[in-house]
Structures are given as C-alpha cells and as structure tokens.
Design an enzyme around this catalytic site. Structure first.
Site, PDB file in Angstrom:
ATOM      1  N   SER A  21      37.582   1.638 -20.147  1.00 22.32           N
ATOM      2  CA  SER A  21      36.417   2.494 -19.388  1.00 22.32           C
ATOM      3  C   SER A  21      35.547   1.318 -18.915  1.00 22.32           C
ATOM      4  O   SER A  21      35.683   0.277 -18.776  1.00 22.32           O
ATOM      5  CB  SER A  21      35.981   3.363 -20.659  1.00 22.32           C
ATOM      6  OG  SER A  21      34.744   4.346 -19.740  1.00 22.32           O
ATOM      7  N   ASN A  22      34.204   1.504 -19.078  1.00 20.02           N
ATOM      8  CA  ASN A  22      33.303   0.535 -18.747  1.00 20.02           C
ATOM      9  C   ASN A  22      32.058   0.976 -19.402  1.00 20.02           C
ATOM     10  O   ASN A  22      31.916   1.778 -19.914  1.00 20.02           O
ATOM     11  CB  ASN A  22      32.882   0.590 -17.130  1.00 20.02           C
ATOM     12  CG  ASN A  22      32.481   1.955 -16.605  1.00 20.02           C
ATOM     13  OD1 ASN A  22      31.451   2.254 -16.978  1.00 20.02           O
ATOM     14  ND2 ASN A  22      33.609   2.506 -15.803  1.00 20.02           N
ATOM     15  N   GLY A  23      31.010   0.168 -19.040  1.00 24.43           N
ATOM     16  CA  GLY A  23      29.512   0.265 -19.908  1.00 24.43           C
ATOM     17  C   GLY A  23      28.693   0.953 -19.354  1.00 24.43           C
ATOM     18  O   GLY A  23      27.487   1.041 -19.818  1.00 24.43           O
TER      19      GLY A  23
END
Ligand code: C5P
Length: 210
Positions: A21-23
C-alpha cells in the site's frame, strides 16, 4: 451538485494477510468531502482504508483494493456531475494472490507485479458531459508530468501537489486547466485548500442540473 470523491490508499494483497500500500492518510479527500457537504453538495465518497471517519451526510463506500475502487466508481459516476480523484491508488499489484499465509523459505523471494487499472482514466474515458478533476503528486518535472497525466486521463483540471503533502495537515497546490494554464495557487491547511477548491468548482464546473 452531486460529486464523486475518491480518497485514501488502496491495498494489493500478496496473500491473505500481507499487502502492499502507501502512506496516504485520506485527509485531502475527506477535507474536500467535508467542504462540499458544507456548500450543500451531495457527496459520494469512495474510500480506501484510512483512520478517518466518513463526514456525516455523505454517501460512503468503503473499498480496499484498486479493482474494488474501480468497480464502485464506474457504478457511481454516471449518477454524479463530476469526480474529484484524490485517492493514492497502488500502481502495481502482485500477479497472483496466494491463499493463506506465505511461508518463509530462508532466502529472498521475487514477486511478479502487474499494473493495476487506472480508475481516473477509466472515468475520464466515459465522462461525456461530466467534469473530471485529478490530483498529481510529483517530485520531478512536476508541471510537465501533471499536464501529461491530465491529458492521458481526460481530466478538465489537475491539482499538482508535492510529496511533502503525504500524511501532512498542510498542502501547497497549483490548479492547472486542460489548456495548461495555472488557474490558482493555494497553500495552507488541507481544510482551507479543500474549501477554496470546492468554491472554485462551484463557479467553474458544469452542474448537469443547471
Ligand atoms: O498515481 P498518479 O500520479 O497517476 O495519480 C494521478 C491521478 O490519477 C490521481 O487523481 C489519482 O487518484 C488517479 N489514479 C487513479 N487510478 C490509478 C492511479 C491514479 O484513479 N490507478
């Protein structure tokens, strides 16, 4: 005005417990949803997993993967006047999702990744009279890259912001039109940028009911 908003990250699963995923915090998209509700708009919020609560009064659709976000958006977009895409969608997903939990084997592993579908480009290709606003987070050649994205995804406008925006309360953005012109420069708390953006759209974006 009835607006579709995408927000937050998506997740792409390697097996039943691990994902990439990402932040993205979802703050920008949720702030825009809040600002649009405040102006009396109908808001359809399609969100990946975030720690925020859906703003009261919006029509909320929780999704996890990019495929789910695409499916929800393509179903909901025809009932809206436009879309604001703030979601930080995963660009790649594992070619295969394993069932159960992958075992450690003592050595390195290689995961084959394939591109995910572009949710916004899909909406851009079916937009007809509806308007489409994308976000672009760019580190290098920001303007040039943002404009290329605007054209590739058939957007009316793109909001250019910088990597420092991730997870932050503040943002600094440039609103660029399809002609490549800078319409506005805004900076400050995401809530303020959200309010300015929605007020700008209330004046410049077509409402299919009017
Ligand atoms: O990731 P990228 O910089 O291409 O994102 C630009 C815009 O496209 C953003 O508005 C983002 O929400 C959208 N996007 C999307 N689906 C993707 C990738 C990006 O909707 N797979």
């Amino acid at each position: 005005m009835r607006v579709l908003i995408t927000a937050g990250p998506t997740r792409e699963y390697l097996d039943d417990v691990r994902y990439l995923s990402n932040g993205s915090s979802g703050r920008m998209g949720y702030a825009i949803a809040q600002a649009a509700l405040h102006l009396g708009w109908e808001v359809v919020l399609v969100s990946g997993p975030v720690e925020l609560s859906a703003p009261p009064g919006c029509e909320f659709h929780q999704v996890i993967t990019t495929d789910q976000m695409k499916e929800a958006c393509e179903r909901l977009f025809p009932g809206c006047d436009g879309v604001i895409a703030t979601a930080a969608v995963c660009d790649y997903k594992p070619a295969v999702r394993l069932t159960g939990k992958m075992k450690k084997g003592g050595g390195p592993i290689t995961v084959e990744m394939i591109e995910t579908d572009d949710v916004l480009a899909g909406l851009g290709s079916i937009k007809e009279h509806r308007w489409v606003l994308g976000f672009a987070l760019e580190a290098q050649n920001p303007r040039e890259n943002a404009l290329q994205k605007l054209r590739r995804k058939n957007c009316n406008w793109i909001v250019l912001n910088r990597p420092e925006a991730i997870g932050s309360e503040e943002n600094s953005v440039e609103l660029i039109s399809a002609r490549g012109e800078t319409e506005e420069n805004w900076s400050g708390p995401k809530s303020r940028i959200a309010a300015l953006l929605v007020e700008w759209l209330a004046v410049h974006a077509p409402n299919s009911n009017s």
